[in-house]
Design a protein around this motif. Structure first.
Motif, PDB file in Angstrom:
ATOM      1  N   MET A 266     131.428 -13.442 -36.885  1.00  0.00           N
ATOM      2  CA  MET A 266     130.768 -12.489 -36.001  1.00  0.00           C
ATOM      3  C   MET A 266     131.637 -11.265 -35.738  1.00  0.00           C
ATOM      4  O   MET A 266     131.130 -10.134 -35.659  1.00  0.00           O
ATOM      5  CB  MET A 266     130.387 -13.179 -34.687  1.00  0.00           C
ATOM      6  CG  MET A 266     129.387 -14.316 -34.842  1.00  0.00           C
ATOM      7  SD  MET A 266     127.945 -13.887 -35.869  1.00  0.00           S
ATOM      8  CE  MET A 266     127.259 -12.506 -34.959  1.00  0.00           C
TER       9      MET A 266
ATOM     10  N   ARG B  94     130.390  -7.486 -36.657  1.00  0.00           N
ATOM     11  CA  ARG B  94     130.307  -6.435 -35.636  1.00  0.00           C
ATOM     12  C   ARG B  94     131.179  -5.235 -35.982  1.00  0.00           C
ATOM     13  O   ARG B  94     130.997  -4.147 -35.424  1.00  0.00           O
ATOM     14  CB  ARG B  94     130.697  -7.002 -34.277  1.00  0.00           C
ATOM     15  CG  ARG B  94     129.707  -8.026 -33.733  1.00  0.00           C
ATOM     16  CD  ARG B  94     130.028  -8.384 -32.291  1.00  0.00           C
ATOM     17  NE  ARG B  94     129.077  -9.343 -31.757  1.00  0.00           N
ATOM     18  CZ  ARG B  94     129.311 -10.662 -31.652  1.00  0.00           C
ATOM     19  NH1 ARG B  94     130.493 -11.146 -32.021  1.00  0.00           N
ATOM     20  NH2 ARG B  94     128.392 -11.473 -31.183  1.00  0.00           N
TER      21      ARG B  94
ATOM     22  N   PRO C 146     119.936  -6.380 -31.696  1.00  0.00           N
ATOM     23  CA  PRO C 146     120.694  -7.385 -30.929  1.00  0.00           C
ATOM     24  C   PRO C 146     120.106  -8.790 -31.019  1.00  0.00           C
ATOM     25  O   PRO C 146     120.852  -9.770 -31.049  1.00  0.00           O
ATOM     26  CB  PRO C 146     120.631  -6.836 -29.497  1.00  0.00           C
ATOM     27  CG  PRO C 146     120.485  -5.357 -29.681  1.00  0.00           C
ATOM     28  CD  PRO C 146     119.627  -5.190 -30.894  1.00  0.00           C
ATOM     29  N   GLN C 147     118.790  -8.898 -31.070  1.00  0.00           N
ATOM     30  CA  GLN C 147     118.182 -10.229 -31.150  1.00  0.00           C
ATOM     31  C   GLN C 147     118.524 -10.911 -32.480  1.00  0.00           C
ATOM     32  O   GLN C 147     118.830 -12.104 -32.503  1.00  0.00           O
ATOM     33  CB  GLN C 147     116.661 -10.117 -30.997  1.00  0.00           C
ATOM     34  CG  GLN C 147     115.947 -11.472 -31.000  1.00  0.00           C
ATOM     35  CD  GLN C 147     114.446 -11.339 -30.792  1.00  0.00           C
ATOM     36  OE1 GLN C 147     113.928 -10.244 -30.627  1.00  0.00           O
ATOM     37  NE2 GLN C 147     113.756 -12.470 -30.806  1.00  0.00           N
TER      38      GLN C 147
ATOM     39  N   GLN D  93     122.081 -12.081 -32.395  1.00  0.00           N
ATOM     40  CA  GLN D  93     122.226 -13.279 -31.568  1.00  0.00           C
ATOM     41  C   GLN D  93     121.756 -14.520 -32.336  1.00  0.00           C
ATOM     42  O   GLN D  93     122.380 -15.588 -32.246  1.00  0.00           O
ATOM     43  CB  GLN D  93     121.428 -13.126 -30.279  1.00  0.00           C
ATOM     44  CG  GLN D  93     121.638 -14.262 -29.280  1.00  0.00           C
ATOM     45  CD  GLN D  93     123.087 -14.379 -28.843  1.00  0.00           C
ATOM     46  OE1 GLN D  93     123.702 -13.390 -28.426  1.00  0.00           O
ATOM     47  NE2 GLN D  93     123.660 -15.574 -28.959  1.00  0.00           N
ATOM     48  N   GLN D  94     120.667 -14.394 -33.086  1.00  0.00           N
ATOM     49  CA  GLN D  94     120.188 -15.513 -33.882  1.00  0.00           C
ATOM     50  C   GLN D  94     121.207 -15.916 -34.947  1.00  0.00           C
ATOM     51  O   GLN D  94     121.450 -17.111 -35.180  1.00  0.00           O
ATOM     52  CB  GLN D  94     118.853 -15.153 -34.539  1.00  0.00           C
ATOM     53  CG  GLN D  94     117.691 -15.039 -33.568  1.00  0.00           C
ATOM     54  CD  GLN D  94     116.408 -14.594 -34.254  1.00  0.00           C
ATOM     55  OE1 GLN D  94     116.439 -14.091 -35.375  1.00  0.00           O
ATOM     56  NE2 GLN D  94     115.279 -14.776 -33.576  1.00  0.00           N
TER      57      GLN D  94
ATOM     58  N   GLU E 153     124.451 -15.424 -34.778  1.00  0.00           N
ATOM     59  CA  GLU E 153     125.596 -16.030 -34.098  1.00  0.00           C
ATOM     60  C   GLU E 153     125.298 -17.471 -33.704  1.00  0.00           C
ATOM     61  O   GLU E 153     126.147 -18.360 -33.875  1.00  0.00           O
ATOM     62  CB  GLU E 153     125.963 -15.209 -32.859  1.00  0.00           C
ATOM     63  CG  GLU E 153     127.180 -15.751 -32.119  1.00  0.00           C
ATOM     64  CD  GLU E 153     127.652 -14.832 -31.024  1.00  0.00           C
ATOM     65  OE1 GLU E 153     128.703 -15.119 -30.429  1.00  0.00           O
ATOM     66  OE2 GLU E 153     126.971 -13.808 -30.759  1.00  0.00           O
ATOM     67  N   ASP E 154     124.097 -17.738 -33.185  1.00  0.00           N
ATOM     68  CA  ASP E 154     123.738 -19.109 -32.805  1.00  0.00           C
ATOM     69  C   ASP E 154     123.769 -20.043 -34.018  1.00  0.00           C
ATOM     70  O   ASP E 154     124.257 -21.178 -33.942  1.00  0.00           O
ATOM     71  CB  ASP E 154     122.347 -19.130 -32.164  1.00  0.00           C
ATOM     72  CG  ASP E 154     122.322 -18.422 -30.820  1.00  0.00           C
ATOM     73  OD1 ASP E 154     123.410 -18.234 -30.235  1.00  0.00           O
ATOM     74  OD2 ASP E 154     121.213 -18.050 -30.366  1.00  0.00           O
TER      75      ASP E 154
ATOM     76  N   LYS F 187     127.400 -20.703 -35.183  1.00  0.00           N
ATOM     77  CA  LYS F 187     128.075 -21.629 -34.271  1.00  0.00           C
ATOM     78  C   LYS F 187     127.623 -23.059 -34.521  1.00  0.00           C
ATOM     79  O   LYS F 187     128.435 -23.997 -34.514  1.00  0.00           O
ATOM     80  CB  LYS F 187     127.817 -21.230 -32.819  1.00  0.00           C
ATOM     81  CG  LYS F 187     128.605 -20.013 -32.347  1.00  0.00           C
ATOM     82  CD  LYS F 187     128.352 -19.729 -30.876  1.00  0.00           C
ATOM     83  CE  LYS F 187     129.189 -18.563 -30.388  1.00  0.00           C
ATOM     84  NZ  LYS F 187     128.953 -18.252 -28.955  1.00  0.00           N
TER      85      LYS F 187
END
Length: 616
Positions: free
Chosen positions: A365, A369, A380-381, A384-385, A387-388, A391
């Motif tokens: 990530m 970035r 951003p959404q 975030q997806q 990154e989830d 992880k």
């Protein structure tokens, strides 16, 4: 220009311990980017001759490839004959081996300020100590210069620098140029002796003058005279060298141990040089430091007929300010584990590596970035997806990664297995992820011996031009996730959880190769049966290329014929290779990588073939 490269080759073909203080790192300029040195060439030649490497280079594939790369110029085995012809042309009644250096030798490529452009450009410095052969070398030098001057390839003057004889040699950039003999950079090729040498004119673009200096038995060549003066001051004053005293040189050189040949590269000057060539390349350094870590220097040394193997070497990555990025992810030391059950006796290469999977998501990530293009394309959404998902993946995977290649006879696409395996920390979460995302890439799940396989349809794999052996697949079972061609994944799942299977660890070649590896913690290690690995990779490459050719043949036979000729030509050298002959000369190899407080150190060992007995 060939006059220069001929002389340069003679200078750097040897070194011995008789002038140990004249190492290249002592004489090299402070701005050196690359240094290459030999510490005992006469001993190196003796040790080289005790290996089987000369016999390997005489095999048809290696000889033909070398001739092709060198435009059919002689390879190393013909060097003495070629030099004898050169000496006869120059009227020198000597054996070439009597003109070889007997002292230390080395080369430095460094950055020099160009007064015209204000930018730094590469320059070159070389030296060699000829010892008792110095007068013979003087005769060769005089004859070469006289011949070049007579043929109007060069002009030279004999001067003096700090009490030493100095030759200022100007390349004749005018005069008669004949077709292909004209150098595109404006250099006259001069005396073409057909020598297998690098084209220094490409590396040192605008060099029109070289300076050759003799100091007793030591001969030096440099592209700018100022450096010769600096080198002589170091010799006369017996003072410390600004370059040798740097932390980078000390940090790398101290970890080499005994060696015949060594090389060091200073990383930051490389980035400065790239920035001067093209300003936009200056952005590479901060990106590199972020992704890989603050690497200051790298180095490599090689020893022939060593105490542990026929050829052994050391590689060093110098990172005194700590590790970050990828280097931090790899900074996980652990003792070597037993081989997993899926590593069968047919395995010809094996690689194991520790990875900090817990830190993988942060690294990915952070990298994403930092790339403005991605920031502009992903809202951003979406970020975030991603990154989830990353992880979840990093928590599902364990810290051990394996790469293995196996070969079964007869060699067919189905009998060559290449696979990646990763230990699983949370198999169920990994299954959940695969269930969500594999359908998006054309993979469908099915049960296999109580495990789960996600495989691509063979037809789709063929349309994508993927090699034989079924289709790409992912399998989960036995505490691992396996990624590879379906046949290899199935074989690994069959072996999962079984303790009574034959293993690569039971073979003589494997035990022989790994016995020299450390029992302490390592971050990575590996093994390879080099002849079998080469044979399998060549077969797989040929099969994949022919598959692509046959697909094109269906709609354009003429284009397919052209592609086949172009693709197969580089492989033709191996058509008649006797692989058993190569296995008699080259045996197994092993290696390991250890983490240190100032970076990484790796050790490499190449053993003799089946026809030889190591006395290590």
């Amino acid at each position: 220009m060939k006059l220069f490269t001929t002389l340069a080759t003679v200078l750097v073909l040897g070194a011995a311990a008789s002038a140990q203080e004249l190492t290249i790192e002592r004489l090299a300029p402070r701005q050196s980017v690359l240094v290459v040195g030999a510490s005992d060439f006469s001993g190196t030649v003796d040790r080289w001759n005790k290996t089987t490497l000369n016999d390997v280079l005489k095999l048809d594939p290696f000889k033909e490839m070398a001739d092709k790369q060198l435009d059919n110029e002689p390879v190393a085995g013909e060097f003495e004959q070629m030099m004898q012809e050169l000496f006869e042309e120059l009227g020198i009644d000597e054996e070439p081996r009597t003109i070889m250096p007997t002292g230390a030798a080395g080369l430095s490529v460094y950055l020099h300020m160009d007064d015209t452009t204000g930018n730094q450009r590469p320059a070159m410095f070389m030296f060699a100590d000829f010892g008792e052969n110095a007068e013979r070398m003087q005769t060769v030098l005089d004859r070469m210069l006289e011949h070049g001057d007579e043929e109007e390839h060069i002009e030279f003057e004999i001067n003096e620098l700090m009490g030493r004889k100095l030759y200022n040699v100007s390349m004749n950039t005018g005069g008669d140029k004949e077709g292909a003999d004209a150098d595109p950079n404006g250099f006259d090729p001069g005396m073409d002796f057909g020598m297998p040498m690098p084209d220094f004119s490409q590396m040192l673009g605008g060099m029109e003058t070289i300076h050759v200096l003799r100091d007793g038995s030591v001969f030096m060549i440099c592209s700018e005279m100022l450096q010769l003066g600096d080198a002589l001051k170091l010799i006369d004053d017996d003072s410390g060298s600004p370059f040798a005293a740097t932390d980078e040189v000390q940090g790398v050189r101290s970890q080499f141990g005994s060696s015949d040949l060594y090389m060091m590269v200073m990383i930051q000057p490389v980035f400065r040089m790239l920035g001067d060539i093209e300003p936009t390349l200056g952005m590479i350094e901060p990106m590199f430091n972020m992704m890989v870590g603050n690497m200051k220097a790298i180095g490599m040394s090689v020893q022939f007929d060593g105490p542990d193997a026929m050829v052994q070497g050391t590689s060093v990555v110098y990172m005194p300010h700590g590790k970050s990025g990828i280097s931090a992810l790899l900074d996980r030391s652990a003792p070597r584990r037993d081989l997993p059950a899926f590593v069968s006796p047919e395995t010809v290469s094996f690689f194991a590596m520790n990875v900090d999977m817990a830190g993988l998501s942060d690294f990915i990530m952070t990298t994403m970035r930092s790339i403005p293009m991605l920031q502009g394309q992903l809202d951003p959404q979406a970020m975030q997806q991603i990154e989830d998902t990353v992880k979840r993946l990093s928590k599902a995977l364990g810290d051990q990664v394996y790469l293995a290649q196996s070969v079964r006879r007869p060699i067919t696409p189905e009998n060559i297995g290449q696979m990646i395996a990763v230990r699983t920390a949370n198999p169920q979460e990994l299954e959940n992820l695969l269930g969500e995302f594999t359908p998006q890439i054309g993979m469908q799940p099915r049960d296999f011996l109580g495990h789960r396989i996600y495989a691509m349809d063979p037809g789709m794999a063929q349309m994508m031009g993927l090699p034989g052996g079924g289709a790409p697949a992912i399998g989960v079972g036995g505490g691992h996730v396996f990624i590879g061609m379906e046949t290899a994944v199935q074989q690994a799942l069959r072996a999962a959880g079984q303790d009574d299977l034959d293993s690569l660890a039971d073979t003589t070649a494997f035990r022989r190769a790994v016995r020299v590896l450390s029992s302490d913690g390592v971050i990575a290690w590996g093994y390879s049966d080099l002849p079998q690995t080469i044979e399998a990779q060549l077969y797989a490459q040929r099969a994949q290329q022919m598959q692509q050719v046959e697909m094109i043949r269906e709609w354009d036979p003429d284009m397919a014929d052209e592609m086949e000729a172009e693709m197969m030509n580089p492989l033709k050298y191996w058509d008649d290779q006797d692989w058993e002959e190569l296995r008699k000369l080259i045996g197994p190899q092993s290696w390991e990588v250890r983490s240190t407080d100032i970076g990484f150190v790796s050790k490499f060992y190449q053993f003799r073939g089946a026809a030889e007995t190591d006395e290590e």
